[in-house]
Design a protein around this motif. Structure first.
Motif, PDB file in Angstrom:
ATOM      1  N   UNK A  58       0.684  -1.124   0.111  1.00  0.00           N
ATOM      2  CA  UNK A  58      -0.011  -0.025   0.309  1.00  0.00           C
ATOM      3  C   UNK A  58       0.704   0.934   0.043  1.00  0.00           C
ATOM      4  N   UNK A  59       2.241   1.275  -0.013  1.00  0.00           N
ATOM      5  CA  UNK A  59       2.852   2.687   0.117  1.00  0.00           C
ATOM      6  C   UNK A  59       3.994   2.232  -1.156  1.00  0.00           C
ATOM      7  N   UNK A  84      -0.592   9.721  -3.903  1.00  0.00           N
ATOM      8  CA  UNK A  84      -0.040   9.574  -2.826  1.00  0.00           C
ATOM      9  C   UNK A  84      -0.858  10.249  -1.647  1.00  0.00           C
ATOM     10  N   UNK A  85      -0.885   9.498  -0.252  1.00  0.00           N
ATOM     11  CA  UNK A  85      -1.306  10.495   0.955  1.00  0.00           C
ATOM     12  C   UNK A  85       0.008  11.075   1.687  1.00  0.00           C
ATOM     13  N   UNK A 154       0.742   5.122  -1.012  1.00  0.00           N
ATOM     14  CA  UNK A 154      -0.445   5.309  -1.651  1.00  0.00           C
ATOM     15  C   UNK A 154      -1.477   5.390  -1.079  1.00  0.00           C
ATOM     16  N   UNK A 155      -2.749   6.538  -2.285  1.00  0.00           N
ATOM     17  CA  UNK A 155      -4.326   6.603  -1.690  1.00  0.00           C
ATOM     18  C   UNK A 155      -4.705   6.112  -2.420  1.00  0.00           C
ATOM     19  N   UNK A 195      -5.224   1.213   4.310  1.00  0.00           N
ATOM     20  CA  UNK A 195      -5.128   2.710   4.657  1.00  0.00           C
ATOM     21  C   UNK A 195      -5.065   3.090   2.478  1.00  0.00           C
ATOM     22  N   UNK A 196      -4.659   2.462   2.005  1.00  0.00           N
ATOM     23  CA  UNK A 196      -4.296   2.715   0.739  1.00  0.00           C
ATOM     24  C   UNK A 196      -5.723   2.102  -0.617  1.00  0.00           C
TER      25      UNK A 196
END
Length: 310
Positions: A58-59, A84-85, A154-155, A195-196
């Protein structure tokens, strides 16, 4: 409906220059290089991975660099933007930083009522930053970027399609819930996952078919916890009529692939075993890692790859 998909796992793109994309990812964006390896199918080419300090699913942003690639052509049937967050209150920092570093096309826009920072990568690929609560995520940042500003992971990923119907049907089958609309954009959210959690669909009715090349997203990967979950997802996708690959061992995860009816290649990847499988956490991304089937040719492979250091 599939319940095992947790959100995004990684985004893999094509690039024309390994050194430029490494410097952009690590020096401009402050991501950690978490793996320096080679393409399973073309071992004379790098496969480079970037993300947070641990390579948390997720990143992760990965690249296949190839100097022979022409520039991609945008249109429908592609992932047109990687989002991206970043921590709350950090967009102004990023606008100043990226502008000072000469990153292309830095500007602000609004989407779903949120202010974002948008910009281009070395091959024209499109990125955005959106402010989010940390939700337990910790950025890498390196020496120049404080933790209060660093990229969290990542978002969202923006799919460009000619018709929302097939994309909406597939995403909802994969466990995403249809959310807000903003003009030609529709957001889909995987509640309760990682969270993504977002995928946005953009309808481009009059655009040409996208052509992959440097700057294009090669595939979009979604996360599941383990091999058992992956096999359940594979059976479910096959049962829905998708032509799904067999399970592939990618050293740091196991995965399956399928080409969607709207032209985008999807991957489903496990969170296990992770990027510390072949090197310790404190030295991630430093040494070249060669997949087992290519290790006999390691010396020849090393000669073909440009140095990323310096």
């Amino acid at each position: 409906m599939i319940s095992d998909i947790l959100g995004l796992h990684h985004v893999t793109s094509l690039a024309s220059d390994a050194v430029k994309i490494d410097r952009f990812s690590t020096r401009d964006l402050g991501l950690r290089r978490i793996k320096k390896t080679v393409n399973f199918d073309a071992p004379s080419l790098y496969h480079l991975y970037y993300g947070d300090g641990r390579g948390t699913p997720g990143s992760v942003l990965t690249y296949f660099p190839n100097t022979k690639l022409a520039r991609g052509v945008s249109g429908h049937g592609e992932v047109g933007e990687t989002i991206f967050a970043v921590p709350q209150g950090s967009v102004a920092f990023w606008q100043d930083r990226l502008t000072r570093r000469g990153v292309a096309d830095v500007a602000r826009d609004h989407c779903f009522g949120e202010e974002r920072l948008v910009f281009g990568g070395p091959d024209g690929e499109r990125f955005a930053l959106v402010e989010r609560a940390a939700e337990g995520r910790r950025p890498w940042g390196g020496e120049e970027i404080a933790e209060i500003n660093g990229i969290l992971g990542l978002d969202d990923a923006r799919l460009r399609v000619s018709d929302i119907g097939p994309a909406a049907e597939l995403l909802e089958f994969m466990g995403y819930q249809r959310g807000a609309d903003d003009g030609a954009l529709t957001r889909f959210v995987r509640a309760g996952g990682n969270p993504a959690s977002c995928v946005t669909v953009q309808v481009l009715r009059d655009a040409p078919q996208a052509k992959q090349g440097a700057g294009s997203v090669h595939h979009l990967a979604f996360a599941v916890e383990n091999l058992s979950a992956l096999e359940r997802v594979r059976r479910a996708l096959q049962g829905s009529g998708q032509e799904v690959s067999g399970v592939k061992d990618r050293d740091y995860f196991q995965s399956i692939y399928f080409r969607t009816s709207f032209g985008i290649l999807f991957e489903i990847a496990t969170n296990e075993p992770g990027f510390t499988r072949d090197e310790p956490l404190e030295h991630l991304g430093e040494a070249l890692q060669v997949p087992e089937q290519h290790r006999a040719k390691r010396a020849d492979i090393e000669k073909t790859l440009p140095s990323l250091e310096g």
